[in-house]
Design an enzyme around this catalytic site. Sequence first.
Site, short mmCIF file in Angstrom:
data_model
loop_
_atom_site.label_atom_id
_atom_site.label_comp_id
_atom_site.label_asym_id
_atom_site.label_seq_id
_atom_site.Cartn_x
_atom_site.Cartn_y
_atom_site.Cartn_z
N TYR A 139 -17.46 3.78 3.84
CA TYR A 139 -16.03 3.66 4.18
C TYR A 139 -15.82 4.14 5.63
O TYR A 139 -15.16 3.47 6.43
CB TYR A 139 -15.20 4.48 3.20
CG TYR A 139 -13.75 4.67 3.59
CD1 TYR A 139 -12.84 3.63 3.50
CD2 TYR A 139 -13.29 5.91 4.05
CE1 TYR A 139 -11.50 3.80 3.86
CE2 TYR A 139 -11.96 6.10 4.41
CZ TYR A 139 -11.08 5.05 4.31
OH TYR A 139 -9.76 5.23 4.67
N LEU A 141 0.99 3.91 2.03
CA LEU A 141 1.63 4.29 3.30
C LEU A 141 2.71 3.29 3.68
O LEU A 141 3.82 3.67 4.06
CB LEU A 141 0.57 4.39 4.41
CG LEU A 141 1.09 4.65 5.81
CD1 LEU A 141 1.89 5.95 5.87
CD2 LEU A 141 -0.07 4.70 6.81
N GLY A 154 0.82 -1.22 0.00
CA GLY A 154 0.00 0.00 0.00
C GLY A 154 0.85 1.27 0.00
O GLY A 154 2.06 1.23 0.24
N1 LIG Z 1 -5.44 7.17 1.37
C1 LIG Z 1 -5.97 8.13 2.12
O1 LIG Z 1 -6.24 9.25 1.67
C2 LIG Z 1 -6.27 7.85 3.58
C3 LIG Z 1 -6.88 8.86 4.34
C4 LIG Z 1 -7.14 8.60 5.68
C5 LIG Z 1 -6.79 7.40 6.25
N2 LIG Z 1 -6.21 6.44 5.48
C6 LIG Z 1 -5.88 5.14 6.11
O2 LIG Z 1 -4.46 4.98 6.06
C7 LIG Z 1 -4.14 3.59 5.93
C8 LIG Z 1 -3.20 3.38 4.75
O3 LIG Z 1 -3.86 3.82 3.56
P1 LIG Z 1 -3.20 3.70 2.12
O4 LIG Z 1 -3.65 4.87 1.34
O5 LIG Z 1 -1.75 3.37 2.22
O6 LIG Z 1 -4.00 2.42 1.56
P2 LIG Z 1 -3.71 1.56 0.25
O7 LIG Z 1 -2.68 2.19 -0.60
O8 LIG Z 1 -5.06 1.24 -0.33
O9 LIG Z 1 -3.07 0.24 0.87
C9 LIG Z 1 -3.82 -0.71 1.55
C10 LIG Z 1 -3.18 -2.04 1.27
O10 LIG Z 1 -3.91 -3.05 2.00
C11 LIG Z 1 -4.03 -4.18 1.16
N3 LIG Z 1 -5.10 -5.06 1.60
C12 LIG Z 1 -6.41 -5.01 1.29
N4 LIG Z 1 -7.06 -6.03 1.86
C13 LIG Z 1 -6.13 -6.75 2.54
C14 LIG Z 1 -6.17 -7.93 3.33
N5 LIG Z 1 -7.33 -8.59 3.53
N6 LIG Z 1 -5.04 -8.40 3.89
C15 LIG Z 1 -3.85 -7.77 3.67
N7 LIG Z 1 -3.75 -6.65 2.94
C16 LIG Z 1 -4.86 -6.14 2.38
C17 LIG Z 1 -4.28 -3.59 -0.20
O11 LIG Z 1 -4.04 -4.53 -1.21
P3 LIG Z 1 -4.91 -4.44 -2.57
O12 LIG Z 1 -4.58 -3.13 -3.18
O13 LIG Z 1 -4.41 -5.64 -3.32
O14 LIG Z 1 -6.34 -4.53 -2.14
C18 LIG Z 1 -3.27 -2.44 -0.21
O15 LIG Z 1 -1.99 -2.86 -0.67
C19 LIG Z 1 -5.49 2.88 5.81
O16 LIG Z 1 -5.87 2.40 7.08
C20 LIG Z 1 -6.44 3.96 5.37
O17 LIG Z 1 -7.78 3.68 5.75
C21 LIG Z 1 -5.93 6.63 4.16
#
Ligand SMILES: NC(=O)c1ccc[n+]([C@@H]2O[C@H](COP(=O)([O-])OP(=O)(O)OC[C@H]3O[C@@H](n4cnc5c(N)ncnc54)[C@H](OP(=O)(O)O)[C@@H]3O)[C@@H](O)[C@H]2O)c1
Length: 283
Positions: free
Chosen positions: A125, A12, A10
């Site tokens: 979400y 982050l 992901g």
């Molecule tokens: N992005 C934002 O703007 C934002 C804002 C506020 C908070 N957050 C929070 O910050 C955190 C990191 O976000 P991010 O943007 O880095 O998210 P991201 O890029 O979507 O990364 C999430 C990762 O989790 C993987 N994943 C999904 N289902 C899974 C499972 N069952 N077991 C293991 N891995 C799994 C995904 O794989 P696939 O891609 O293959 O599904 C992806 O690689 C999250 O908790 C998110 O809710 C994000």
Amino acid sequence: MRVLVTGSAGMLARDLVPCLLQRDHEVIAPPESGLDITNLVTVMTALDDIRPEIIINCAAYTDVDGAEKEERKACLINGLAVQNLCLACQVPDIPLVHFSTDYVFDGEKQGAYSIFDHTNPINAYGRSKLLGEKYVIWLLRKFYLVRTSWLFGLHGRNFVDTMLGLGRKQKQVSVVNDQRGCPTWTQHLAGAVAGLIETGRYGVYNVTNSGPATWYDFAVEIFRQAGMDMEVRPVTTGEYPTPARRPANSVLDPFPANEVLGTSMPSWELALEECLSIKKEKP
Ligand SMILES: NC(=O)c1ccc[n+]([C@@H]2O[C@H](COP(=O)([O-])OP(=O)(O)OC[C@H]3O[C@@H](n4cnc5c(N)ncnc54)[C@H](OP(=O)(O)O)[C@@H]3O)[C@@H](O)[C@H]2O)c1
């Protein structure tokens, strides 16, 4: 510390892992296929094998609009799977770092949301992320629950890349100007989290870059810093309908993260500058 990072591909996680390594932590970050957090047996077995001193959960379902149609899937990954991680942390009594979102709030508040404010998500979400928060608070004594917002980074789909992509294709774009939040660079968030886990001061934290912005403000600044000639037209949420409703205000108050870390996060403008300068070097 021996750190297990989930969701390693992901946006982050890809900044967090090198940041932890740089600070001399030992990091185990299995691929998602090897550590599906929705499977309790897989999670328990991984804990037994790896024996981490802390888990940092970067795995999540993050498609805000998609969650409207797939709320169960979102709740499985953002909610029940977090319960799995909590159960796994309980046995060896190790802490969990879990990330949550500004979208647990309804956006009706005028000022910044503090850690004391009531949650009231207005989209699927946000509800799924709130479920994850609740499991952490219900089940664990040792946790860092880190709410963040509007992430951008070098890896993964995000608003900065979307705007830069549009800037290469067209001369005008309409961007929503009535949703306010805190854009946050994943590298700065990673640094703050690495600092936080070294304090042992468990709790709920809001961690974002400093300063509010609307998506319109953010877009204007992206094009300005990238030197792109783009006309950015401010529009209302009503003029740009999306499947998921989003809070009008989701600015997060940094108390007590700044006090605990002994520093405040850089402004989002500075964060963008640093991020874009790295992007230029490694397009
Ligand atoms: N992005 C934002 O703007 C934002 C804002 C506020 C908070 N957050 C929070 O910050 C955190 C990191 O976000 P991010 O943007 O880095 O998210 P991201 O890029 O979507 O990364 C999430 C990762 O989790 C993987 N994943 C999904 N289902 C899974 C499972 N069952 N077991 C293991 N891995 C799994 C995904 O794989 P696939 O891609 O293959 O599904 C992806 O690689 C999250 O908790 C998110 O809710 C994000």
